[in-house]
Design a protein around this motif. Structure first.
Motif, PDB file in Angstrom:
ATOM      1  N   GLN A 109       1.049  -1.150   0.215  1.00 16.11           N
ATOM      2  CA  GLN A 109       0.087  -0.256   0.076  1.00 16.11           C
ATOM      3  C   GLN A 109       0.636   1.214  -0.347  1.00 16.11           C
ATOM      4  N   ALA A 110       1.837   1.730   0.433  1.00 12.25           N
ATOM      5  CA  ALA A 110       2.520   2.223   0.856  1.00 12.25           C
ATOM      6  C   ALA A 110       3.023   2.664  -0.378  1.00 12.25           C
ATOM      7  N   ALA A 111       3.965   1.908  -0.996  1.00 12.65           N
ATOM      8  CA  ALA A 111       4.539   1.750  -2.695  1.00 12.65           C
ATOM      9  C   ALA A 111       3.273   2.217  -3.585  1.00 12.65           C
ATOM     10  N   VAL A 112       2.239   2.030  -3.651  1.00 10.19           N
ATOM     11  CA  VAL A 112       1.201   2.460  -4.709  1.00 10.19           C
ATOM     12  C   VAL A 112       1.206   3.586  -4.119  1.00 10.19           C
ATOM     13  N   VAL A 113       0.812   4.107  -2.486  1.00  7.46           N
ATOM     14  CA  VAL A 113       0.921   5.546  -2.099  1.00  7.46           C
ATOM     15  C   VAL A 113       1.188   6.671  -2.759  1.00  7.46           C
TER      16      VAL A 113
ATOM     17  N   ALA B  15      -9.128   6.407  -4.849  1.00  7.13           N
ATOM     18  CA  ALA B  15      -9.233   7.060  -4.254  1.00  7.13           C
ATOM     19  C   ALA B  15     -10.004   6.918  -2.970  1.00  7.13           C
ATOM     20  N   GLY B  16      -9.991   5.843  -2.722  1.00 13.72           N
ATOM     21  CA  GLY B  16     -11.198   5.875  -1.124  1.00 13.72           C
ATOM     22  C   GLY B  16     -10.342   5.149  -0.283  1.00 13.72           C
ATOM     23  N   ASN B  17      -8.968   5.155  -0.478  1.00 11.70           N
ATOM     24  CA  ASN B  17      -8.108   4.415   0.144  1.00 11.70           C
ATOM     25  C   ASN B  17      -7.314   5.853   1.493  1.00 11.70           C
ATOM     26  N   ARG B  18      -7.628   6.080   2.593  1.00 11.03           N
ATOM     27  CA  ARG B  18      -7.268   6.408   3.824  1.00 11.03           C
ATOM     28  C   ARG B  18      -5.997   6.572   4.074  1.00 11.03           C
ATOM     29  N   ARG B  19      -5.105   5.864   2.934  1.00 12.25           N
ATOM     30  CA  ARG B  19      -3.941   6.365   3.231  1.00 12.25           C
ATOM     31  C   ARG B  19      -3.284   8.018   2.134  1.00 12.25           C
ATOM     32  N   LEU B  20      -4.266   6.896   1.171  1.00  8.81           N
ATOM     33  CA  LEU B  20      -3.593   8.209  -0.002  1.00  8.81           C
ATOM     34  C   LEU B  20      -4.733   8.541  -0.114  1.00  8.81           C
ATOM     35  N   ARG B  21      -5.589   9.033   0.932  1.00  3.77           N
ATOM     36  CA  ARG B  21      -5.879  10.544   1.147  1.00  3.77           C
ATOM     37  C   ARG B  21      -5.492  11.189   2.200  1.00  3.77           C
ATOM     38  N   GLU B  22      -5.027  10.681   3.209  1.00  5.16           N
ATOM     39  CA  GLU B  22      -3.991  11.102   3.820  1.00  5.16           C
ATOM     40  C   GLU B  22      -2.734  12.162   3.642  1.00  5.16           C
ATOM     41  N   ARG B  23      -1.965  10.698   3.294  1.00  7.43           N
ATOM     42  CA  ARG B  23      -1.340  11.198   1.883  1.00  7.43           C
ATOM     43  C   ARG B  23      -1.384  13.049   0.763  1.00  7.43           C
ATOM     44  N   LEU B  24      -2.034  12.560   0.569  1.00  8.43           N
ATOM     45  CA  LEU B  24      -2.080  13.592  -1.149  1.00  8.43           C
ATOM     46  C   LEU B  24      -2.837  14.634  -0.512  1.00  8.43           C
ATOM     47  N   ALA B  25      -3.960  15.193   1.221  1.00 11.97           N
ATOM     48  CA  ALA B  25      -4.160  15.905   1.161  1.00 11.97           C
ATOM     49  C   ALA B  25      -2.780  16.790   2.097  1.00 11.97           C
ATOM     50  N   ALA B  26      -1.282  15.973   3.058  1.00  9.89           N
ATOM     51  CA  ALA B  26      -0.989  16.820   3.942  1.00  9.89           C
ATOM     52  C   ALA B  26       0.168  17.196   2.302  1.00  9.89           C
ATOM     53  N   ASP B  27       0.013  16.295   1.628  1.00  4.76           N
ATOM     54  CA  ASP B  27       1.861  17.286   0.180  1.00  4.76           C
ATOM     55  C   ASP B  27       0.628  18.165  -0.300  1.00  4.76           C
ATOM     56  N   ALA B  28      -1.172  18.394  -0.857  1.00  2.26           N
ATOM     57  CA  ALA B  28      -1.871  19.160  -0.963  1.00  2.26           C
ATOM     58  C   ALA B  28      -1.083  20.613  -0.971  1.00  2.26           C
ATOM     59  N   ALA B  29      -1.336  20.645   0.895  1.00  2.00           N
ATOM     60  CA  ALA B  29      -0.938  21.804   2.041  1.00  2.00           C
ATOM     61  C   ALA B  29       0.378  22.178   1.572  1.00  2.00           C
ATOM     62  N   ALA B  30       1.240  21.275   1.494  1.00  2.00           N
ATOM     63  CA  ALA B  30       2.573  21.911   1.155  1.00  2.00           C
ATOM     64  C   ALA B  30       2.751  22.356   0.415  1.00  2.00           C
ATOM     65  N   GLN B  31       2.669  22.224  -1.299  1.00  2.00           N
ATOM     66  CA  GLN B  31       2.579  23.231  -2.294  1.00  2.00           C
ATOM     67  C   GLN B  31       1.648  23.975  -2.399  1.00  2.00           C
ATOM     68  N   GLY B  32       0.522  24.309  -1.675  1.00  2.00           N
ATOM     69  CA  GLY B  32      -0.259  25.595  -1.593  1.00  2.00           C
ATOM     70  C   GLY B  32      -1.963  24.805  -2.734  1.00  2.00           C
ATOM     71  N   LEU B  33      -2.062  23.978  -3.078  1.00  2.00           N
ATOM     72  CA  LEU B  33      -2.894  23.404  -3.628  1.00  2.00           C
ATOM     73  C   LEU B  33      -4.225  22.803  -2.739  1.00  2.00           C
ATOM     74  N   GLU B  34      -5.221  23.842  -3.881  1.00  2.00           N
ATOM     75  CA  GLU B  34      -6.223  22.485  -3.499  1.00  2.00           C
ATOM     76  C   GLU B  34      -6.792  21.040  -3.855  1.00  2.00           C
ATOM     77  N   LEU B  35      -7.022  20.364  -2.649  1.00  2.00           N
ATOM     78  CA  LEU B  35      -7.386  19.645  -2.975  1.00  2.00           C
ATOM     79  C   LEU B  35      -8.810  19.435  -2.806  1.00  2.00           C
ATOM     80  N   LEU B  36      -9.528  18.070  -4.520  1.00  2.00           N
ATOM     81  CA  LEU B  36     -11.134  17.796  -3.763  1.00  2.00           C
ATOM     82  C   LEU B  36     -11.011  17.054  -4.492  1.00  2.00           C
ATOM     83  N   LEU B  37     -11.888  15.764  -3.021  1.00  2.00           N
ATOM     84  CA  LEU B  37     -11.155  14.357  -3.124  1.00  2.00           C
ATOM     85  C   LEU B  37     -12.826  13.887  -2.614  1.00  2.00           C
TER      86      LEU B  37
END
Ligand code: KG4
Ligand code: ZN
Length: 344
Positions: free
Chosen positions: A247-251, A277-299
């Protein structure tokens, strides 16, 4: 105010939904054949189509009664027309034509992959375009530049397997069942994501490419050795560790390429859809990465990440408002219409 009936039967789920103005879900019913296909380890196309044929009329009836509406309250009918299993698609398309013809309603042909991204409209008022998109599902793992609902340019994607397909194969070799995404996520909960070294193809190389076949082979060899027919050689702890590492590799790969899509599309908003995109780990990672880049994330909500008819009704609404109405000669297609740009 307009109400669209959405119908989705592209794979093993038969779904109907009523959505107002492409945003508010009034009712939705989903009948999955997942349990029937668990014994087969995957979808059997002919059985899926027959299952839809038996289930769909009742699903449409139940959707209407859940919303407390009759057919005359509907303003348009939207249906998944491509891509998908053609026998399955035919059942939904035929049902949609029947409703449209009987009630004199516009019929709207919807691209399933574009609808996975349009799912971000559900439950939200207004969305600013352009946006960058990633669709990660059982059949797709692709990056898009998106100028409006359904207006996509494919920037690239997997050169072999889709991420969801890899989840399904990994779950099978780990003896966890089907569908793979949710069972791997559950098994991964107690596992150590750093315990098994697994490949992350194309990660960080700046190209819009993904690949999961090497990862799939690596997890198979880890679980069974060189012969995939060999018995599982991991204990329950080892299975958890392997699931977490997989899971970590895919995320890692999906998050890296999702951010790349935003850079390539020149967009400040990133939308991610599809079953994975329903995967919790992926959602958490995307939220953190998008915030770090100043991107708005829509899930989308998790229930609107996996196949559903609300996303079909949502995109159908926007296409219809754009004048994109299909004739009764609408024919489903196994392949989609949004293709990668040449040279990718
Ligand atoms: O979008 P979807 O329902 O159907 C297709 O259009 O393909 O995606 C299904 C895929 C399956 O491969 C399933 O294993 C995966 O999405 N999936 C997940 C999760 N839930 C479903 N993958 C990872 N984590 C999940 N929670
Ligand atoms: Zn899908």
């Amino acid at each position: 105010m307009a109400i669209v009936l959405g119908i989705e039967t592209s794979c093993d789920d038969a779904c109907a939904a009523l959505v107002e103005d492409g945003r508010r879900v009034l009712a939705e019913v989903r009948a999955s054949q997942e349990d029937d296909f668990a014994a087969w380890g995957g979808v059997v196309p002919e059985l899926a189509a027959r299952g839809h044929l038996a289930a769909l009329p009742d699903i449409i009836e139940r959707t209407l009664s859940e919303a407390g509406l009759a057919l005359d309250a509907i303003d348009a009918v939207a249906v998944t027309a491509w891509p998908g299993l053609v026998g399955s698609l035919l059942v939904g398309v035929t049902a949609a034509k029947a409703v449209a013809l009987a009630r004199g309603l516009p019929l709207v042909a919807v691209d399933h992959v574009a609808a996975h991204l349009a799912a971000v409209h559900l439950g939200r008022e207004a969305i600013g375009y352009p946006l960058a998109g990633l669709v990660a599902s059982g059949g797709h793992s692709h990056l898009y530049a998106c100028r409006g609902p359904g207006d996509l340019t494919c920037l690239g994607g997997t050169i072999d397997d889709a991420a969801g397909e890899a989840f399904d194969k990994a779950a099978a070799v780990l003896g966890l069942g089907y569908p793979g995404g949710p069972v791997i996520a559950r098994a991964a909960e107690g596992g150590d994501p750093r315990s098994v070294a697994l490949p992350r193809s194309f990660r960080g190389d700046g190209t819009p490419r993904l690949s999961f076949s090497g990862l799939k082979t690596a997890i198979m060899r880890h679980a069974r050795g060189p012969d995939p027919r060999s018995p599982l050689r991991l204990d329950p702890r080892g299975v958890s560790d392997a699931a977490a590492s997989f899971q970590a590799a895919v995320v890692d790969c999906l998050a890296d390429k999702a951010l790349l899509a935003a850079r390539l599309a020149g967009a400040r908003t990133l939308a991610v859809g599809g079953g994975v995109a329903g995967n919790r780990r992926l959602r958490e990672r995307l939220a953190a990465d998008a915030a770090a880049q100043g991107l708005e994330l829509l899930l989308p909500e998790p229930r609107h990440c996996t196949d559903n008819a609300a996303m079909i009704a949502a995109l159908g609404f926007f296409l219809w408002k754009n004048g994109e109405v299909a004739g009764l000669d609408l024919a489903p297609l196994p392949t989609g219409r949004v293709r990668p740009r040449p040279g990718r």
